[in-house]
Design an enzyme around this catalytic site. Structure first.
Site, PDB file in Angstrom:
ATOM      1  N   TYR A 120       1.289  -1.533  -0.403  1.00 16.21           N
ATOM      2  CA  TYR A 120       0.486  -0.077   0.137  1.00 16.21           C
ATOM      3  C   TYR A 120       0.984   0.920  -0.444  1.00 16.21           C
ATOM      4  O   TYR A 120       0.090   2.285   0.334  1.00 16.21           O
ATOM      5  CB  TYR A 120      -0.557  -0.290   1.087  1.00 16.21           C
ATOM      6  CG  TYR A 120      -2.158  -1.055   1.430  1.00 16.21           C
ATOM      7  CD1 TYR A 120      -2.336  -1.180  -0.081  1.00 16.21           C
ATOM      8  CD2 TYR A 120      -3.266  -0.949   1.848  1.00 16.21           C
ATOM      9  CE1 TYR A 120      -3.605  -2.428  -0.287  1.00 16.21           C
ATOM     10  CE2 TYR A 120      -4.163  -1.789   2.195  1.00 16.21           C
ATOM     11  CZ  TYR A 120      -4.400  -2.639   1.038  1.00 16.21           C
ATOM     12  OH  TYR A 120      -5.122  -3.362   0.466  1.00 16.21           O
ATOM     13  N   LYS A 164       4.319 -13.725   5.064  1.00 18.61           N
ATOM     14  CA  LYS A 164       4.626 -14.587   4.321  1.00 18.61           C
ATOM     15  C   LYS A 164       6.553 -14.821   3.613  1.00 18.61           C
ATOM     16  O   LYS A 164       5.940 -15.073   2.573  1.00 18.61           O
ATOM     17  CB  LYS A 164       3.787 -14.374   3.152  1.00 18.61           C
ATOM     18  CG  LYS A 164       3.740 -15.238   1.899  1.00 18.61           C
ATOM     19  CD  LYS A 164       2.365 -16.316   2.258  1.00 18.61           C
ATOM     20  CE  LYS A 164       2.797 -17.760   1.377  1.00 18.61           C
ATOM     21  NZ  LYS A 164       2.178 -19.038   1.383  1.00 18.61           N
ATOM     22  N   ASP A 196      -1.995 -16.945   4.653  1.00 24.63           N
ATOM     23  CA  ASP A 196      -2.372 -17.798   3.970  1.00 24.63           C
ATOM     24  C   ASP A 196      -2.910 -18.762   5.396  1.00 24.63           C
ATOM     25  O   ASP A 196      -4.310 -18.979   5.217  1.00 24.63           O
ATOM     26  CB  ASP A 196      -1.641 -18.774   2.795  1.00 24.63           C
ATOM     27  CG  ASP A 196      -0.487 -19.384   3.044  1.00 24.63           C
ATOM     28  OD1 ASP A 196       0.029 -18.802   3.312  1.00 24.63           O
ATOM     29  OD2 ASP A 196      -0.023 -19.796   1.675  1.00 24.63           O
ATOM     30  N   ASP A 220      -5.697  -5.550   6.540  1.00 26.92           N
ATOM     31  CA  ASP A 220      -6.722  -5.633   5.221  1.00 26.92           C
ATOM     32  C   ASP A 220      -7.596  -6.591   5.626  1.00 26.92           C
ATOM     33  O   ASP A 220      -8.994  -6.706   6.001  1.00 26.92           O
ATOM     34  CB  ASP A 220      -6.313  -4.697   4.266  1.00 26.92           C
ATOM     35  CG  ASP A 220      -7.880  -4.125   4.194  1.00 26.92           C
ATOM     36  OD1 ASP A 220      -8.252  -4.007   4.489  1.00 26.92           O
ATOM     37  OD2 ASP A 220      -7.157  -3.335   2.624  1.00 26.92           O
ATOM     38  N   ASP A 224     -11.766  -8.649   8.272  1.00 26.98           N
ATOM     39  CA  ASP A 224     -12.026  -8.086   6.629  1.00 26.98           C
ATOM     40  C   ASP A 224     -12.908  -9.495   7.101  1.00 26.98           C
ATOM     41  O   ASP A 224     -13.926 -10.333   7.274  1.00 26.98           O
ATOM     42  CB  ASP A 224     -12.607  -7.115   5.156  1.00 26.98           C
ATOM     43  CG  ASP A 224     -12.893  -5.920   5.574  1.00 26.98           C
ATOM     44  OD1 ASP A 224     -12.640  -5.364   6.711  1.00 26.98           O
ATOM     45  OD2 ASP A 224     -13.164  -6.333   4.584  1.00 26.98           O
TER      46      ASP A 224
HETATM   47 MG    MG Z   1      -9.996  -2.614   4.200  1.00 29.65          MG
END
Ligand code: MG
Ligand code: NAI
Length: 323
Positions: A120, A164, A196, A220, A224
């Site tokens: 990001y 990872k 993962d 992120d 969720d």
């Molecule tokens: Mg988000």
């Protein structure tokens, strides 16, 4: 001393859940001075820029900010706002609440997400019509800041380190090595889980996790996912914390599918406001807000995302009554 709170509703349901939450803040902390500021799609359509300089300055100068969500311009708004408060960690608690249907009612964990870099950091380019690239940035200094915060957060106990590094050996290798070293220096125990595999483990047995430290994109996505385990995005608050400023926002976005209907669940934003109160040292008020929201989740009224038929306004009145 009066705390100056910047309030940015943004777009979509931000315009519903943020004003509702401001009323809750006014009910518990009448001493706050609120500054309303604009950002997002609508502001861009009107002024040509999604994040006016005045808004950025207000946020940088305030004691704390409450933000809703921005739509298509989310990256143009939230990423610069996180850097306006020099936020190096995004704190995202995910827990189930009595009375709310949850896939995994035993879920009670907190993500401490790296908040400045990874994929990001904005280094994307289009090489030609068919090829685009993205540079993933990981620095020792950002990883160290996150790890120091995490050690402090767990009060020198333990956390789970998600990465990872088996594939992204240089970037997540540096992230893992740095976080593990800082933890070691603090005598904090860590267990490592590949990101993962973590997705599976957290679905099957979330009770085994408490505090989870992870890179930006992983935090992120996985938060969720955790929202799905506890009953939806309407429940997850977050704090973007910097050294001496912070911005609080629900994890969710503008929810265009329900925006304007007055039925958005304000719990995530109200719980973000409780984190804001804690951050500013008003822990008793933060606790009052949390308890009022929790009682309302348990006893109703509830918004349609939680199986109820109440409006945002009904829930807000109920929370304020319970305060
Ligand atoms: Mg988000
Ligand atoms: P979203 O979080 O807005 O919505 C996902 C689903 O969850 C929708 O079905 C929505 O109705 C539901 N939902 C979310 N919050 C809710 C609430 N408080 N009460 C009831 N239901 C709720 O994510 P989506 O649809 O991927 O993104 C929509 C827009 O939001 C996009 O333009 C995206 O860029 C933006 N966004 C902005 C963020 C920010 O400003 N920090 C974060 C995430 C998305």
């Amino acid at each position: 001393m009066t705390d100056e709170i910047v309030v940015i509703p943004g777009d979509g349901i931000g315009n519903e859940v943020v004003p509702a939450t401001r009323r809750v803040l006014e009910a518990v902390a009448p001493g706050f001075e609120f500054v309303e500021a604009g950002a997002g799609d609508a502001v861009k359509a009107e002024t040509g820029t999604a994040l006016p300089e005045a808004t950025r300055e207000h946020v940088a100068d305030a004691d704390a900010t409450l933000f809703g969500a921005a739509g298509e311009t989310a990256a143009e708004v939230i990423l610069p706002l996180r850097s306006a408060v020099d936020s190096f960690v995004n704190v995202r608690p995910a827990r189930a609440y009595p009375g709310v249907d949850a896939v995994r009612p035993e879920t009670d964990l907190v993500f401490l997400r790296e908040n400045t870099e990874g994929v990001y950091s904005g280094h994307e380019s289009r090489l030609n019509e068919n090829v685009s690239t993205l540079t993933r940035v990981v620095t020792e200094s950002a990883s160290e800041r996150l790890a120091e915060y995490a050690c402090d957060y767990v009060d020198d106990d333990a956390f789970t380190l998600v990465h990872k590094a088996n594939v992204m050996q240089e970037t997540d290798g540096l992230f893992r090595d740095t976080v593990a070293r800082v933890a070691d220096e603090h005598g904090v125990e860590t267990d490592e889980v590949l990101m993962d595999a973590f997705a599976t483990h957290v679905c099957l047995d979330p009770g085994q996790f408490d505090v989870v430290v992870c890179p930006n994109l992983a935090g992120d996505v996985l938060s969720d996912l955790a929202a799905g385990l506890v009953g939806g995005l309407g429940l997850l608050p977050s704090a973007n914390v910097g050294p001496d400023n912070a911005l609080f926002e629900p994890v969710h976005g503008t929810a265009p599918d329900i925006a304007g209907e007055g039925v958005a669940n304000p719990a995530a934003t109200m719980l973000s406001a409780a984190m804001l109160l804690d951050y500013l040292g008003h822990e008793a008020s933060g606790q009052r807000v949390r308890e009022a929201v929790e009682t309302t989740l348990e006893q109703g009224p509830r918004t349609p995302d939680l199986g109820g038929s109440a409006t945002t306004a009904d829930v807000t009145e109920a929370v304020i009554d319970r305060l």
